[in-house]
Scaffold this motif. Sequence first.
Motif, PDB file in Angstrom:
ATOM      1  N   TYR A  52       1.514  -4.519  19.203  1.00  0.00           N
ATOM      2  CA  TYR A  52       2.617  -3.569  18.989  1.00  0.00           C
ATOM      3  C   TYR A  52       3.132  -3.841  17.583  1.00  0.00           C
ATOM      4  O   TYR A  52       3.608  -4.933  17.282  1.00  0.00           O
ATOM      5  N   ILE A  53       3.010  -2.859  16.709  1.00  0.00           N
ATOM      6  CA  ILE A  53       3.222  -3.114  15.285  1.00  0.00           C
ATOM      7  C   ILE A  53       4.207  -2.112  14.684  1.00  0.00           C
ATOM      8  O   ILE A  53       4.227  -0.937  15.060  1.00  0.00           O
ATOM      9  N   TYR A  54       5.047  -2.590  13.782  1.00  0.00           N
ATOM     10  CA  TYR A  54       6.017  -1.728  13.106  1.00  0.00           C
ATOM     11  C   TYR A  54       5.409  -1.187  11.817  1.00  0.00           C
ATOM     12  O   TYR A  54       4.962  -1.962  10.965  1.00  0.00           O
ATOM     13  N   ALA A  55       5.384   0.124  11.704  1.00  0.00           N
ATOM     14  CA  ALA A  55       4.860   0.762  10.488  1.00  0.00           C
ATOM     15  C   ALA A  55       5.622   2.065  10.242  1.00  0.00           C
ATOM     16  O   ALA A  55       5.038   3.147  10.231  1.00  0.00           O
ATOM     17  N   PRO A  56       6.949   1.974  10.039  1.00  0.00           N
ATOM     18  CA  PRO A  56       7.745   3.199   9.855  1.00  0.00           C
ATOM     19  C   PRO A  56       7.436   3.894   8.537  1.00  0.00           C
ATOM     20  O   PRO A  56       7.003   3.262   7.565  1.00  0.00           O
ATOM     21  N   ARG A  57       7.683   5.189   8.501  1.00  0.00           N
ATOM     22  CA  ARG A  57       7.398   5.995   7.310  1.00  0.00           C
ATOM     23  C   ARG A  57       8.057   5.440   6.057  1.00  0.00           C
ATOM     24  O   ARG A  57       7.493   5.485   4.974  1.00  0.00           O
ATOM     25  N   ILE A  58       9.275   4.920   6.214  1.00  0.00           N
ATOM     26  CA  ILE A  58      10.021   4.448   5.050  1.00  0.00           C
ATOM     27  C   ILE A  58       9.245   3.389   4.281  1.00  0.00           C
ATOM     28  O   ILE A  58       9.298   3.332   3.049  1.00  0.00           O
ATOM     29  N   ILE A  59       8.477   2.559   4.986  1.00  0.00           N
ATOM     30  CA  ILE A  59       7.714   1.507   4.304  1.00  0.00           C
ATOM     31  C   ILE A  59       6.646   2.114   3.410  1.00  0.00           C
ATOM     32  O   ILE A  59       6.413   1.636   2.288  1.00  0.00           O
ATOM     33  N   TYR A  60       6.018   3.177   3.881  1.00  0.00           N
ATOM     34  CA  TYR A  60       5.014   3.830   3.031  1.00  0.00           C
ATOM     35  C   TYR A  60       5.659   4.410   1.779  1.00  0.00           C
ATOM     36  O   TYR A  60       5.130   4.277   0.682  1.00  0.00           O
ATOM     37  N   TYR A  61       6.806   5.044   1.935  1.00  0.00           N
ATOM     38  CA  TYR A  61       7.512   5.585   0.764  1.00  0.00           C
ATOM     39  C   TYR A  61       7.834   4.472  -0.221  1.00  0.00           C
ATOM     40  O   TYR A  61       7.653   4.606  -1.438  1.00  0.00           O
ATOM     41  N   LEU A  62       8.340   3.338   0.297  1.00  0.00           N
ATOM     42  CA  LEU A  62       8.782   2.234  -0.562  1.00  0.00           C
ATOM     43  C   LEU A  62       7.622   1.576  -1.292  1.00  0.00           C
ATOM     44  O   LEU A  62       7.752   1.178  -2.455  1.00  0.00           O
ATOM     45  N   ILE A  63       6.481   1.474  -0.608  1.00  0.00           N
ATOM     46  CA  ILE A  63       5.332   0.784  -1.210  1.00  0.00           C
ATOM     47  C   ILE A  63       4.516   1.715  -2.097  1.00  0.00           C
ATOM     48  O   ILE A  63       4.169   1.372  -3.227  1.00  0.00           O
ATOM     49  N   ALA A  64       4.210   2.902  -1.590  1.00  0.00           N
ATOM     50  CA  ALA A  64       3.294   3.803  -2.303  1.00  0.00           C
ATOM     51  C   ALA A  64       4.001   4.718  -3.293  1.00  0.00           C
ATOM     52  O   ALA A  64       3.365   5.250  -4.205  1.00  0.00           O
ATOM     53  N   LEU A  65       5.321   4.899  -3.130  1.00  0.00           N
ATOM     54  CA  LEU A  65       6.080   5.847  -3.973  1.00  0.00           C
ATOM     55  C   LEU A  65       5.345   7.194  -4.025  1.00  0.00           C
ATOM     56  O   LEU A  65       5.237   7.833  -5.064  1.00  0.00           O
ATOM     57  N   ASP A  66       4.850   7.568  -2.868  1.00  0.00           N
ATOM     58  CA  ASP A  66       4.041   8.788  -2.755  1.00  0.00           C
ATOM     59  C   ASP A  66       4.882   9.868  -2.086  1.00  0.00           C
ATOM     60  O   ASP A  66       5.167   9.795  -0.895  1.00  0.00           O
ATOM     61  N   PHE A  67       5.280  10.858  -2.865  1.00  0.00           N
ATOM     62  CA  PHE A  67       6.128  11.917  -2.326  1.00  0.00           C
ATOM     63  C   PHE A  67       5.395  13.252  -2.225  1.00  0.00           C
ATOM     64  O   PHE A  67       5.968  14.265  -1.871  1.00  0.00           O
ATOM     65  N   ASP A  72      -0.777   6.455  17.703  1.00  0.00           N
ATOM     66  CA  ASP A  72       0.545   7.059  17.515  1.00  0.00           C
ATOM     67  C   ASP A  72       0.579   8.324  18.367  1.00  0.00           C
ATOM     68  O   ASP A  72      -0.369   8.599  19.110  1.00  0.00           O
ATOM     69  N   THR A  73       1.621   9.094  18.261  1.00  0.00           N
ATOM     70  CA  THR A  73       1.681  10.325  19.072  1.00  0.00           C
ATOM     71  C   THR A  73       1.391  11.547  18.216  1.00  0.00           C
ATOM     72  O   THR A  73       0.276  12.033  18.182  1.00  0.00           O
ATOM     73  N   GLY A  74       2.408  12.049  17.506  1.00  0.00           N
ATOM     74  CA  GLY A  74       2.204  13.222  16.668  1.00  0.00           C
ATOM     75  C   GLY A  74       2.280  12.853  15.206  1.00  0.00           C
ATOM     76  O   GLY A  74       3.108  12.039  14.803  1.00  0.00           O
ATOM     77  N   SER A  75       1.416  13.438  14.396  1.00  0.00           N
ATOM     78  CA  SER A  75       1.442  13.123  12.969  1.00  0.00           C
ATOM     79  C   SER A  75       0.921  14.297  12.154  1.00  0.00           C
ATOM     80  O   SER A  75       0.008  15.007  12.576  1.00  0.00           O
ATOM     81  N   LEU A  76       1.532  14.465  11.010  1.00  0.00           N
ATOM     82  CA  LEU A  76       1.062  15.457  10.044  1.00  0.00           C
ATOM     83  C   LEU A  76       0.370  14.761   8.883  1.00  0.00           C
ATOM     84  O   LEU A  76      -0.713  15.145   8.460  1.00  0.00           O
ATOM     85  N   SER A 104       1.643   6.181   9.179  1.00  0.00           N
ATOM     86  CA  SER A 104       1.463   4.812   9.682  1.00  0.00           C
ATOM     87  C   SER A 104       0.038   4.331   9.443  1.00  0.00           C
ATOM     88  O   SER A 104      -0.187   3.169   9.080  1.00  0.00           O
ATOM     89  N   GLN A 105      -0.910   5.222   9.628  1.00  0.00           N
ATOM     90  CA  GLN A 105      -2.315   4.869   9.380  1.00  0.00           C
ATOM     91  C   GLN A 105      -2.525   4.541   7.901  1.00  0.00           C
ATOM     92  O   GLN A 105      -3.270   3.617   7.561  1.00  0.00           O
ATOM     93  N   LYS A 106      -1.833   5.277   7.039  1.00  0.00           N
ATOM     94  CA  LYS A 106      -1.939   5.011   5.594  1.00  0.00           C
ATOM     95  C   LYS A 106      -1.365   3.642   5.237  1.00  0.00           C
ATOM     96  O   LYS A 106      -1.921   2.924   4.401  1.00  0.00           O
ATOM     97  N   ILE A 107      -0.243   3.291   5.872  1.00  0.00           N
ATOM     98  CA  ILE A 107       0.364   1.975   5.588  1.00  0.00           C
ATOM     99  C   ILE A 107      -0.614   0.869   5.938  1.00  0.00           C
ATOM    100  O   ILE A 107      -0.889  -0.018   5.126  1.00  0.00           O
ATOM    101  N   ILE A 108      -1.144   0.919   7.174  1.00  0.00           N
ATOM    102  CA  ILE A 108      -2.059  -0.128   7.634  1.00  0.00           C
ATOM    103  C   ILE A 108      -3.331  -0.137   6.782  1.00  0.00           C
ATOM    104  O   ILE A 108      -3.897  -1.199   6.477  1.00  0.00           O
TER     105      ILE A 108
END
Length: 659
Positions: free
Chosen positions: A341-356, A432-436, A440-444
């Motif tokens: 069970y792993i935490y991978a919230p969207r905010i982490i991807y924004y913070l690391i990748a700066l990808d908007f 995960d459930t729903g994704s566009l 989370s997959q990108k973070i991992i």
Amino acid sequence: MSILNKLFSYNEDYKYKVWKIFGIRFSIVKKYKAKKVNIYEKIKKHNIISFDIFDTLLIRPYVKPTDLFLHIEKLYKIKGFHKNRILAEKSARGKYIDNEEITLNQIYEGIDEKYKRFKEIEIELEERILTTHKENKEIYDYALRIGKKIIIVSDMYLPKEVIEKILIKNNYTNYYKLYLSSELNLTKASGNLYKYIIDDLKVAPSSIMHIGDNYHSDFENARLYGIDAFFIEKIIDIFLKSNIRAEKLLHKDKNNIGFSIMLGLSAFSCFNKNKNENKENNYWRNFGFIYGGPAVFSYMNWLKKQIIKDNINEILFVARDGYSLKKVFDIIKPEYIKTHYIYAPRIIYYLIALDFKYYNLGDSVKSVLEYYKDKDEYLQKHTPKITSATQGYKFILNNIEIYKNLAKQEYQNYKEYIEKFNINKDNIGIVDTGSLFKTSQKIISLFLGKENIIGYYWILFKNKYYKSNQYKAKSFEKEVKSKISDWNLIEFLITSSESPIKNIVDSKPVYSIPSKYEEKRMEIYECISERIVEFSKIAKNCFWELETFIGNEGVTNWLNILINNPSDNDKKYFKSLRAYEDANHKDKAVYVIQRWFIKNKGRKYYLLSFIPFLRKEKFAGGEIKYYLFSFIPILKIKIIENMRKYYLFNIFNILTIKQ
């Protein structure tokens, strides 16, 4: 008299009093006044306690007993078995007309040659799927505990040794005698089996109490022979009568084995009532079992098949949606598969990748600005209070080197968290459930490599401007006809009782302060999750490795029927809940099932063209309300199954018309 009958007639069935006036049918629900009897007190008064087996001590997890034959047909892909097995039994009863009961061998004597091999398979399936009736097992154990002599009596064509094996498997032991119609050629239906039992035991009939689910065979006939009797209704009948949505699902396809199994298992919710809990908790417990249970179990069953096919060895369940998913998957998974069970919230991807790019620019930019503002002296002084996402995005681009340095620190921070799991970098699944955007997959993937990961989702939302084919992914939902009418319901059913996650610090989640709506959801979710898990345990115990046929289309139909047919009780408990549609879980709070509370456009009727005399409002589910002078409630019409109910002043039920 015959003319009067055509004009006015009355009849009664088990649910309604029905009148027909000039061809129009009217009905009211008939409430039977039944004397409450304490079964435990009755047991004390008798020396011998007799139990029926099927639907009393044991339950088949189907809507109809003959659905077991349909299950065999689908399981072994043997077309026509269901119909032919039913006809073979009917034919055998006609052939052995002088016998009160037939045997399984006699049934299979007359069946088509290609189906004969399924006799042993039928026995095996009966042995595997029959499960204990929880409440009646307590009654059985009580009778034993106070020293009563137990006998078991059944009208059944299965051999005695098979019945004995099934009883032992379900912990029904220490009974005195087993009386089977197939062995004695006498039945409860005729009453002759009761006469045989009285003679065999050499006791007065009044010393025996019989308990069963068939009103004629188990209650009326037992009493006809002087035996005291107690009628216990089948749990599937109780469930179907108390859940009109189940009837709607069956109406779609009465021969759908998936529907039958799903509702058969859902009927176990009749055991979920906890007298020590309040009404609200009991509502959520049952809601989790009846709707969350089939949804999560079907999704995880699909996942199990996919990961075996894809040779996946390790699965990461993304928080918070993966909470109940992991619990259920751990029940049914192959032993060799590791789960996390792993935490991978969207905010982490924004913070690391700066990808908007392609993302919700407003949410992501705002989150990054707020988070990094206190991490750098310059940003602390100059970060603007943005009035638009574009303004914030320009500020980030103008100070990109500062943000990149901060992002490196966040990357290292999250890397330490990921490394704690000691994940093998080959053949990884992320769930995960729903994704566009597969965030989370990108973070991992930043840490484990996107080529090593397959994402598994309930649904992959589509966007014509964005395609991420470079990330491997599969979805449970594929067809347009199997779309959930309100996606918020799925997220509500599976999201853990945790606050939204802001970040990971020192390998631990940092939670945001929950809103009042989140607090309410967190308060009830453990009741829901507990029953989702219980449903899956029962499903596994009944079927083990057998295909259950509870698929995406069946579950979607079931949930959509719920969404489109709310009860007043549903609305009562859902009214205080909200779902958040923004990444920060702060703004855009909406009803979990919006159509329950958002009315369709109404219609006004005017007196003399300018006085608003009458207003009509139409709600989801077919409910209609009329208001005098636009604000005084005068009439409510509810359409429930094949009934139209009229309520005066929206409260008093004045008329029910059966259509």
